[in-house]
Design an enzyme around this catalytic site. Structure first.
Site, PDB file in Angstrom:
ATOM      1  N   SER A  11     -25.113 -13.816  71.581  1.00 38.29           N
ATOM      2  CA  SER A  11     -24.759 -13.151  70.326  1.00 38.29           C
ATOM      3  C   SER A  11     -25.511 -13.819  69.177  1.00 38.29           C
ATOM      4  O   SER A  11     -25.359 -15.022  68.948  1.00 38.29           O
ATOM      5  CB  SER A  11     -23.247 -13.256  70.076  1.00 38.29           C
ATOM      6  OG  SER A  11     -22.979 -12.975  68.718  1.00 38.29           O
ATOM      7  N   HIS A  36     -26.691  -9.374  72.011  1.00 37.00           N
ATOM      8  CA  HIS A  36     -25.467  -8.863  71.378  1.00 37.00           C
ATOM      9  C   HIS A  36     -25.552  -9.038  69.862  1.00 37.00           C
ATOM     10  O   HIS A  36     -25.876 -10.101  69.355  1.00 37.00           O
ATOM     11  CB  HIS A  36     -24.283  -9.660  71.941  1.00 37.00           C
ATOM     12  CG  HIS A  36     -22.928  -9.165  71.547  1.00 37.00           C
ATOM     13  ND1 HIS A  36     -22.278  -8.147  72.211  1.00 37.00           N
ATOM     14  CD2 HIS A  36     -22.086  -9.562  70.564  1.00 37.00           C
ATOM     15  CE1 HIS A  36     -21.086  -7.953  71.664  1.00 37.00           C
ATOM     16  NE2 HIS A  36     -20.943  -8.796  70.650  1.00 37.00           N
ATOM     17  N   ASP A  38     -23.510  -8.375  66.257  1.00 33.14           N
ATOM     18  CA  ASP A  38     -22.166  -8.151  65.708  1.00 33.14           C
ATOM     19  C   ASP A  38     -22.224  -7.583  64.296  1.00 33.14           C
ATOM     20  O   ASP A  38     -22.651  -8.257  63.361  1.00 33.14           O
ATOM     21  CB  ASP A  38     -21.401  -9.472  65.700  1.00 33.14           C
ATOM     22  CG  ASP A  38     -21.023  -9.919  67.095  1.00 33.14           C
ATOM     23  OD1 ASP A  38     -20.319  -9.155  67.782  1.00 33.14           O
ATOM     24  OD2 ASP A  38     -21.455 -11.010  67.505  1.00 33.14           O
ATOM     25  N   MET A  73     -17.726  -3.833  64.495  1.00 34.06           N
ATOM     26  CA  MET A  73     -16.386  -4.204  64.028  1.00 34.06           C
ATOM     27  C   MET A  73     -16.244  -3.612  62.634  1.00 34.06           C
ATOM     28  O   MET A  73     -16.263  -4.304  61.613  1.00 34.06           O
ATOM     29  CB  MET A  73     -16.242  -5.736  64.033  1.00 34.06           C
ATOM     30  CG  MET A  73     -15.990  -6.277  65.441  1.00 34.06           C
ATOM     31  SD  MET A  73     -16.379  -8.019  65.600  1.00 34.06           S
ATOM     32  CE  MET A  73     -18.146  -7.912  65.844  1.00 34.06           C
ATOM     33  N   MET A 140     -11.863  -8.286  73.943  1.00 33.19           N
ATOM     34  CA  MET A 140     -12.038  -9.444  73.057  1.00 33.19           C
ATOM     35  C   MET A 140     -11.214 -10.608  73.606  1.00 33.19           C
ATOM     36  O   MET A 140     -10.035 -10.454  73.914  1.00 33.19           O
ATOM     37  CB  MET A 140     -11.575  -9.115  71.637  1.00 33.19           C
ATOM     38  CG  MET A 140     -12.447  -8.127  70.871  1.00 33.19           C
ATOM     39  SD  MET A 140     -14.187  -8.576  70.706  1.00 33.19           S
ATOM     40  CE  MET A 140     -14.104 -10.148  69.845  1.00 33.19           C
ATOM     41  N   ASP A 175     -15.815 -11.170  75.148  1.00 31.83           N
ATOM     42  CA  ASP A 175     -16.473 -11.604  73.910  1.00 31.83           C
ATOM     43  C   ASP A 175     -15.556 -12.552  73.150  1.00 31.83           C
ATOM     44  O   ASP A 175     -14.488 -12.144  72.695  1.00 31.83           O
ATOM     45  CB  ASP A 175     -16.789 -10.361  73.065  1.00 31.83           C
ATOM     46  CG  ASP A 175     -17.601 -10.689  71.819  1.00 31.83           C
ATOM     47  OD1 ASP A 175     -17.946 -11.861  71.612  1.00 31.83           O
ATOM     48  OD2 ASP A 175     -17.867  -9.746  71.048  1.00 31.83           O
TER      49      ASP A 175
HETATM   50  C1  DX5 Z   1     -16.692 -12.277  67.142  1.00 34.55           C
HETATM   51  C2  DX5 Z   1     -17.894 -11.601  67.730  1.00 34.55           C
HETATM   52  C3  DX5 Z   1     -18.561 -12.383  68.798  1.00 34.55           C
HETATM   53  C4  DX5 Z   1     -19.028 -13.760  68.421  1.00 34.55           C
HETATM   54  C5  DX5 Z   1     -18.631 -14.635  69.553  1.00 34.55           C
HETATM   55  O1  DX5 Z   1     -15.858 -11.388  66.552  1.00 34.55           O
HETATM   56  O2  DX5 Z   1     -17.614 -10.331  68.246  1.00 34.55           O
HETATM   57  O3  DX5 Z   1     -19.592 -11.657  69.441  1.00 34.55           O
HETATM   58  O4  DX5 Z   1     -20.406 -13.891  68.207  1.00 34.55           O
HETATM   59  O5  DX5 Z   1     -18.877 -15.951  69.204  1.00 34.55           O
HETATM   60  P1  DX5 Z   1     -18.506 -17.176  70.144  1.00 34.55           P
HETATM   61  O6  DX5 Z   1     -19.258 -16.960  71.430  1.00 34.55           O
HETATM   62  O7  DX5 Z   1     -18.972 -18.341  69.369  1.00 34.55           O
HETATM   63  O8  DX5 Z   1     -17.014 -17.141  70.352  1.00 34.55           O
HETATM   64 ZN    ZN Z   2     -19.209  -9.334  69.497  1.00 28.02          ZN
END
Ligand code: DX5
Ligand code: ZN
Length: 220
Positions: A11, A36, A38, A73, A140, A175
């Protein structure tokens, strides 16, 4: 792309945005194929991150065989599908909590020639996956909005229940809080795509970190 293959999907939320292209190329050279991205709107979740312009710039910087996995999101995602598809998304995932129009939005994503993903927050029951047909089910494993949060082990049982609902051909993506330790339980529970932000780009050596997580997940 064979959809049943396991992938660790770095990500970019935890990457250095001034070095985005170079950082992404590094993990792709190490074997990553799914990147990925976000997108946060300051409404569905408090932070604001990037929009279609950054996604388009990232697409231009990626090799053709990269799969750009866009995680929206945002509230009312159905109004933004065309923009993100035009920007070069290969897959678009939106939240079940963000619109009443799940079936409509999944269809709009497919009509835009993208793979259609549906995401649920930790507090949302998995039953929604029995009602609509998504190509990808995103569970999630933290509350959405921020990188670097601890993994919620309570979500593993949901992953198992989602796997039982969707069958073997649907990608299940996890995720949040995924690292070389937590990825093992996620894979055992039936997940196949593993988003890792801080565990990859927050590491001193992102390439070594990517390889370690991919090996622990059993990626070929
Ligand atoms: C959080 C995002 C994730 C985020 C995860 O809401 O959707 O994709 O980048 O980060 P880590 O891997 O650090 O938990
Ligand atoms: Zn994400």
């Amino acid at each position: 792309m064979p959809w049943r293959t396991k992938h660790v999907t770095p990500s970019i939320l935890s990457a250095d945005f001034a070095q985005l292209a170079a950082q992404v190329r590094e993990v792709m050279d190490a074997g990553a194929r799914v990147i990925h991205c976000d997108v946060m709107d300051g409404h569905f979740v408090p932070p604001i991150t990037m929009g279609p312009m950054v996604v388009a710039a990232l697409r231009d910087a990626l090799p053709d065989d990269a799969f750009l996995d866009v995680h929206l999101m945002i509230d009312r995602p159905e109004r933004q599908i065309e923009e993100f598809a035009k920007a070069g998304a290969d897959g678009i995932t939106f939240h079940a909590e963000a619109t009443p129009h799940l079936d409509y939005t999944l269809s709009a994503i497919r009509e835009a020639d993208c793979r259609a993903g549906l995401a649920v927050c930790p507090g949302t029951p998995p039953a929604v996956f029995a009602e609509v047909d998504a190509d990808l089910a995103l569970c999630m494993t933290v509350n959405p909005g921020w990188g670097g949060q601890p993994f919620l082990p309570s979500q593993l049982d949901k992953v198992r229940r989602v796997r039982a609902l969707v069958g073997e051909d649907t990608t299940i993506e996890v995720d949040g809080g995924v690292n070389a330790q937590t990825v093992v339980d996620c894979a055992d529970a039936g997940a196949t795509w593993f988003v890792a932000g801080s565990a990859v780009f927050g590491a001193d050596d992102p390439v070594a970190a990517y390889r370690e997580i991919a090996a622990a997940a059993g990626c070929s």
